[in-house]
Each structure stands twice: as structure tokens, then as C-alpha cells.
Scaffold this motif. Structure first.
Motif, short mmCIF file in Angstrom:
data_model
loop_
_atom_site.label_atom_id
_atom_site.label_comp_id
_atom_site.label_asym_id
_atom_site.label_seq_id
_atom_site.Cartn_x
_atom_site.Cartn_y
_atom_site.Cartn_z
N ARG A 1 43.70 45.84 38.05
CA ARG A 1 42.46 46.20 37.35
C ARG A 1 42.30 45.34 36.09
O ARG A 1 41.18 45.03 35.68
N ASN A 2 43.41 44.99 35.49
CA ASN A 2 43.35 44.23 34.25
C ASN A 2 42.99 42.76 34.46
O ASN A 2 42.78 42.03 33.48
N TYR A 3 42.93 42.33 35.71
CA TYR A 3 42.50 40.97 36.01
C TYR A 3 40.97 40.81 35.98
O TYR A 3 40.46 39.70 36.05
N MET A 4 40.23 41.93 35.94
CA MET A 4 38.79 41.90 36.18
C MET A 4 38.05 40.91 35.28
O MET A 4 37.24 40.11 35.74
N SER A 5 38.32 40.96 33.98
CA SER A 5 37.57 40.09 33.06
C SER A 5 37.84 38.62 33.33
O SER A 5 36.92 37.81 33.45
N GLY A 6 39.12 38.28 33.43
CA GLY A 6 39.47 36.89 33.69
C GLY A 6 38.98 36.41 35.04
O GLY A 6 38.56 35.26 35.20
N ALA A 7 39.04 37.30 36.04
CA ALA A 7 38.57 36.94 37.38
C ALA A 7 37.07 36.72 37.38
O ALA A 7 36.55 35.84 38.09
N THR A 8 36.35 37.51 36.58
CA THR A 8 34.90 37.32 36.46
C THR A 8 34.59 35.95 35.85
O THR A 8 33.69 35.24 36.29
N GLU A 9 35.36 35.59 34.84
CA GLU A 9 35.22 34.26 34.23
C GLU A 9 35.46 33.17 35.27
O GLU A 9 34.69 32.20 35.37
N ALA A 10 36.53 33.34 36.05
CA ALA A 10 36.84 32.35 37.07
C ALA A 10 35.74 32.24 38.12
O ALA A 10 35.40 31.15 38.60
N PHE A 11 35.15 33.39 38.47
CA PHE A 11 34.10 33.40 39.49
C PHE A 11 32.89 32.61 39.04
O PHE A 11 32.39 31.74 39.77
N GLN B 1 51.55 54.84 42.09
CA GLN B 1 51.23 53.43 41.85
C GLN B 1 50.53 52.74 43.02
O GLN B 1 50.52 51.51 43.10
N VAL B 2 49.94 53.50 43.92
CA VAL B 2 49.19 52.92 45.04
C VAL B 2 47.70 53.04 44.72
O VAL B 2 47.16 54.15 44.67
N THR B 3 47.05 51.93 44.47
CA THR B 3 45.61 51.90 44.21
C THR B 3 44.92 51.12 45.31
O THR B 3 45.51 50.28 45.98
N ASP B 4 43.63 51.41 45.49
CA ASP B 4 42.86 50.79 46.56
C ASP B 4 42.30 49.44 46.09
O ASP B 4 41.45 49.38 45.21
N ARG B 5 42.81 48.37 46.71
CA ARG B 5 42.37 47.02 46.34
C ARG B 5 41.57 46.36 47.45
O ARG B 5 41.40 45.13 47.47
N THR B 6 41.08 47.16 48.37
CA THR B 6 40.43 46.60 49.56
C THR B 6 38.98 46.21 49.33
O THR B 6 38.40 45.49 50.14
N SER B 7 38.36 46.68 48.24
CA SER B 7 36.94 46.37 48.01
C SER B 7 36.71 45.94 46.57
O SER B 7 36.20 46.72 45.75
N PRO B 8 37.09 44.72 46.22
CA PRO B 8 36.87 44.26 44.85
C PRO B 8 35.39 44.04 44.58
O PRO B 8 34.60 43.85 45.51
N PRO B 9 34.95 44.06 43.31
CA PRO B 9 33.55 43.75 42.98
C PRO B 9 33.13 42.39 43.51
O PRO B 9 33.95 41.48 43.68
N ASN B 10 31.86 42.24 43.79
CA ASN B 10 31.36 41.03 44.41
C ASN B 10 31.56 39.78 43.57
O ASN B 10 31.62 38.67 44.11
N ASP B 11 31.61 39.92 42.24
CA ASP B 11 31.67 38.73 41.41
C ASP B 11 33.00 38.56 40.69
O ASP B 11 33.06 38.03 39.58
#
Length: 562
Positions: free
Chosen positions: A84-94, A118-128
């Protein structure tokens, strides 16, 4: 104690692919779930690993490395909220089109939603936040291994595709932590690497040997496309394997279905259908089972979409370009060799000579009807075939080269063949359209016959055997499991009037169709020419009554050359 690579196969495949694709920079955050991956690469001198405790910072560090180096960068994190903490940086990369591989290590996805820590659902990340999101599962079967190879290649190739951008891979781990066996693999496995080639890149050398083009369902080819394929075959000792839905009518064409479905042959590797490189164009093929009996050392996929479609499970290259450009490139050399085509053509001609004798002893059936109708469809007509038994059966008979053929193999469902044909006929009333359909598919799409836009250019051939005969063939999985018990539910026997001679007749005539019927060879010949004629002022529906036992006999005859 020396540490090597993990024994978890999906990790081995990924690491081998990272090295093959020359992806070496890693920003790792601490955790247990990704320790198998990190433990496998931290002592491999190929990789350059940096540590960052905060995943938010790690993602931006990866952006900085990708920006500075112009190369892909791997982000590795553990389970729980780490990704979840990757979201901001991943958005920048996108939005900046930076090639960052977001590698989230995870417990098995079957645990999602069952209150595992510690099992979270990572199957549907945001589109961007990423261009593509895939999973590398635990490897328990050959299918799992294939999925890991394909998904790994697909993800790594996507990093730099169309300008680049982030990609997400969810890497499943089994927590293999036995100190004696966890990190003991000294050599990575040989893993299939897939390369994507665009028109600006260097083209690989094509082998000198037997090569083939396999054409799935395809829109009609124009003159220039056909000539490019013909020149490719002449320059590279090639043939073109295709069925009706390929709509390919050039030289070096081999309608492979009849030959490759011969019972004495299809149990073994057939020399005539073993090639060095198989060039795959077009989309889904109606002959899925038969095409898997074409053996190749490797497959090259050619498509403007550039997507990895690993139909034959041995793809090595995908060419993101037009088919015409590809064939012109490889056909541009001074050589001429069609010996492989001549070998395949000799095999095919032998079968066609025997087919005359087979038809003479064949009962009244779909196979026999196809042989009497297909070659005589008027020139410049279009034929729409329904799926499974119809398309497979009619692939054993040839139309003339100026007839286009389509089948609803995109979705490959029972619905729509009649409606598809009617839609085409409405916008081109001067052109003649033929639909061949079985009874279950016909009644499924029955309401379409009531459409007020139907013209006199429509011809429907209904093969009515009163059952889903596809499920009653001796080699059908359902029939092998249930025998004649397939009838009530799997094959849906007994519906739609139980082959009533009046039901379709009255329905069709009341809707303005001319109705024809046949239940044996004699009555068939009485009306065959009327069905094929163009001089009716009404649409025509021709209902042919056959039985499933004769269908089985006919297929047995056509599948056995001896």
C-alpha cells in the motif's frame, strides 16, 4: 553456511528471466515474505541491491534510479500493508512512464479474505499505478510452470513497451525456510525467454529448414498481404496451415484439419507436421485440438497488438507490427524452396483422392452434407458456421477460393451464429450469405428469424440431429465419462419438438421464409439446387434431419484413411 537460490520454482523462473532481460537494480524493503526472493539474489553479483526501510521512500528511490539510468528497477516488499505504501511512488512512475517492477511477495491468494495475518488483496490495483498486474503462482504442475514463464516474460517486456511504465507482479511464496534446503539451488533452471520485436529493432535470423505459417481466424487478406506470405514461403521453405476461418486463399495453403485428424496418424508425432519455426498469425482457431498436433521447435507470434499469446506454449518472439511488414522482411532474399509444401501437399492430395471412396460409403450426415454443399456455394458469397461440431465437420470439405467464411470463435459460445450472419446480410443486400448451424445453436438464436430487416439474400442450413452431438462423439470428454447418459442434460436431447417435421417449417414460413427439408440423400438432392440458387424472392431455410448414430459413423469413416 553458503546461501544460493531458493528451491521455490516460481522464484527461480523469475530470477532467471530478470537476468535474461538484464534487469539488475533492486530496492528492497525489510520483511519475512520477501526474504526468500531477497535471500536468493543478495549474493548474486549480477544484481545491485539497495535497502530502504520505508516503502514510500523506496518507491521514489526506484523512480530516481529508473530516471537516472533509463533502465528497469525492481521494488521488493513483504506482505501486510507494505505494498500500500508504494501507491504514491507508483503513481509517479505511471504518469512519468518510468519502468519500475513492483514485486510484492505474498502468501497464497487462496488465503485472501480468510482472516490470515498479513494477507491483503493485491489482485486489483488502481488503474494508474501500473500498466499491468500479474501473479507468479506456486509451481505444482506443468501448467503452473507455463503460467510463471508467460507471466514473467509478459511483465518484464511491458516495462519498456509503448514508452514504458510500472508493472506489478505478485510473487507467491510457500515460506520455504528449512535452513538445510531453503537456499541450496546453485544453478537457475533453463527458462524460456520471450522477446518482443518492433520494426525499429534487429530481426532474428530465421532457420533454414521446414517453416510454417499458422493462420487462426482472420479477416480476408488483400492481394498485397497474400503475395507477401507467398514470397515468405518461397524464401523460407514454408507452408500455410489454415482452416476455413483463416480466409486465406493464396498459394502454399494446406487445409490441415482433415490430414492431421486421421486416426492412424494423430497418435504420434507426424513428420509432415513437425516444423522448425511456426509463425502464428490471426486469432482463435476453430481447430484448437488439431492445431496442437502441429509440432514446432519454437513459435513466432506476429500481430500489431504485440501481445503475448502463447497458444502453442513455445513462443520465443512476438513481433509487434503488421503481418505484411513481417512477411516482406523475411521474404526479401534470393532463394526459392517449396519442398516442404510439396511434401504436405502430397499427403493432402492422397487424402482427397481417398475421400471420394469414403463419401460413397458414408451415411446421410453432416459430414456428407458438407461435401455436397461447400464446393457449390455461389462465388463471392459469405458463409457463417456455428461452433464445435459444425465448424469442425465443415473443415473437412473445401469452399471455392472466393467464398469468405466466419465463425463465432471469438467468444466460442453457442449463441450468435445466425444473428451474426443476419447482421452482415442486412447491410449488404446484394451479397449472398449462408449460415450453417446445428439444432441447439439454431433454437438458441431462434428469435433472430423474426427480425423485419431480413432480405432475400439469406440462406440458412439447419442440421437437426435432435441432440448436442458434439458431446456424443467417442472422443468427447463427456461421452467418455457418461456414455449414453450424456443425453438428458449434457447433450440436452429431446428439446425443441424432438426433430418435429412441422415446428421449424411453420415458424419459418409464417415469417416469410421459403422452407426446404430433407431426411435422406434422395430428398436432399431433390432440393439442394434450390437452396443454392439465387433466384428466390424470399430468404430460404433448409432443414436437414440426420441422427447422431450416423454422425458417429461418418466421422469414423472420414478420420480413417485405411
Amino acid at each position: 553456511m553458503a546461501h544460493y537460490y531458493t528451491n521455490e520454482r516460481n522464484h527461480q523462473i523469475l530470477i532467471a528471466l530478470l537476468k535474461a532481460h538484464n534487469i539488475k537494480y533492486v530496492v528492497a524493503s525489510p520483511g519475512t515474505t520477501n526474504s526468500v526472493f531477497i535471500g536468493s539474489i543478495q549474493n548474486d553479483s549480477f544484481f545491485e541491491v539497495f535497502s530502504s526501510v520505508d516503502e514510500r521512500s523506496a518507491a521514489y528511490m526506484a523512480c530516481g534510479i529508473a530516471h537516472e539510468k533509463g533502465e528497469p528497477v525492481i521494488l521488493s516488499c513483504t506482505g501486510a500493508t507494505a505494498a500500500r505504501n508504494y501507491m504514491s511512488g507508483a503513481t509517479e512512475a505511471f504518469y512519468s512512464k518510468l519502468p519500475v517492477l513492483i514485486l510484492t511477495s505474498s502468501q497464497d491468494t487462496s488465503r485472501i479474505g480468510h482472516l490470515y495475518a498479513q494477507v491483503t488483496d493485491r489482485t486489483s490495483p488502481p488503474n494508474d499505478v501500473c500498466k499491468l498486474s500479474l501473479t507468479l503462482p506456486n509451481v505444482r504442475t506443468n501448467d503452473d510452470e507455463w503460467e510463471c514463464e508467460v507471466n514473467g516474460n509478459k511483465a518484464l517486456l511491458e516495462l519498456n513497451r509503448h514508452g514504458g511504465g510500472p508493472v506489478h507482479l505478485n510473487l507467491i511464496t510457500t515460506y520455504c525456510y528449512n535452513q538445510e534446503t531453503a537456499l541450496t539451488c546453485k544453478e537457475l533452471p533453463t527458462t524460456r525467454v520471450i522477446h518482443r520485436i518492433n520494426r525499429e529493432e534487429s530481426f532474428p535470423e530465421i532457420s533454414i529448414g521446414k517453416n510454417a505459417v499458422f493462420v487462426g481466424s482472420h479477416q480476408p487478406f488483400d492481394y498485397t498481404q497474400i503475395k507477401a506470405i507467398e514470397r515468405f514461403c518461397e524464401a523460407n521453405n514454408g507452408v500455410v496451415f489454415c482452416d476455413h476461418t483463416s480466409n486465406y486463399h493464396g498459394k502454399y495453403k494446406i487445409p490441415f484439419a482433415l490430414a492431421i485428424n486421421q486416426a492412424p496418424l494423430n497418435q504420434a508425432n507426424i513428420p509432415a507436421y513437425s516444423v522448425d519455426i511456426l509463425v502464428h498469425i490471426g486469432e482463435i482457431s476453430a481447430e484448437e485440438g488439431a492445431m496442437r498436433m502441429i509440432h514446432s521447435k519454437e513459435t513466432w507470434r506476429v500481430s500489431p497488438d504485440g501481445e503475448i499469446r502463447d497458444t502453442f506454449r513455445n513462443m520465443t518472439y512476438v513481433f509487434e507490427m503488421s503481418e505484411e511488414l513481417f512477411f516482406e522482411k523475411y521474404g526479401n532474399k534470393n532463394s526459392f524452396d517449396v519442398s516442404y509444401y510439396e511434401e504436405c501437399k502430397s499427403e493432402y492430395d492422397e487424402l482427397m483422392l481417398q475421400k471420394t471412396e469414403q463419401l460413397a460409403q458414408m451415411p446421410f450426415s453432416n459430414v456428407w452434407v458438407a461435401s455436397q454443399i461447400a464446393p457449390y456455394i455461389p462465388k463471392h458469397s459469405t458463409v457463417v458456421l456455428s461452433i464445435l461440431n459444425t465448424i469442425r465437420t465443415w473443415n473437412y470439405s473445401e469452399f471455392t477460393n472466393d467464398v469468405n467464411v466466419f465463425c463465432t470463435v471469438g467468444g466460442f459460445g453457442i449463441d450468435g451464429a445466425t444473428s451474426m450472419m443476419l447482421g452482415a446480410s442486412m447491410v449488404n443486400p446484394e451479397h449472398f450469405y449462408y449460415c450453417v448451424t446445428g439444432d441447439l445453436a439454431f433454437f438458441y438464436d431462434l428469435n433472430s428469424l423474426g427480425n423485419r430487416h431480413i432480405h432475400k439474400n439469406v440462406r440458412i442450413l439447419l442440421i437437426n440431429n435432435g441432440v448436442g452431438v458434439e458431446f456424443k462423439k467417442c472422443y468427447a470428454m463427456a461421452y467418455r465419462l457418461l456414455g449414453e447418459d450424456v443425453n438428458p442434460y449434457v447433450a440436452a436431447a429431446g428439446h425443441f419438438g424432438r426433430k418435429s417435421p412441422c415446428l421449424v417449417k411453420h415458424f419459418a414460413e409464417d415469417l416469410g421464409f421459403e422452407y426446404l427439408a430433407a431426411s435422406d440423400k434422395s430428398s436432399f438432392f431433390d432440393v439442394k439446387d434450390r437452396f443454392l440458387s439465387k433466384d428466390s424472392d424470399k430468404p430460404i431455410l433448409f432443414e436437414v434431419f440426420v441422427n447422431d448414430a450416423d454422425e458417429g459413423i461418418a466421422l469414423n469413416i472420414i478420420h480413417n484413411r485405411e
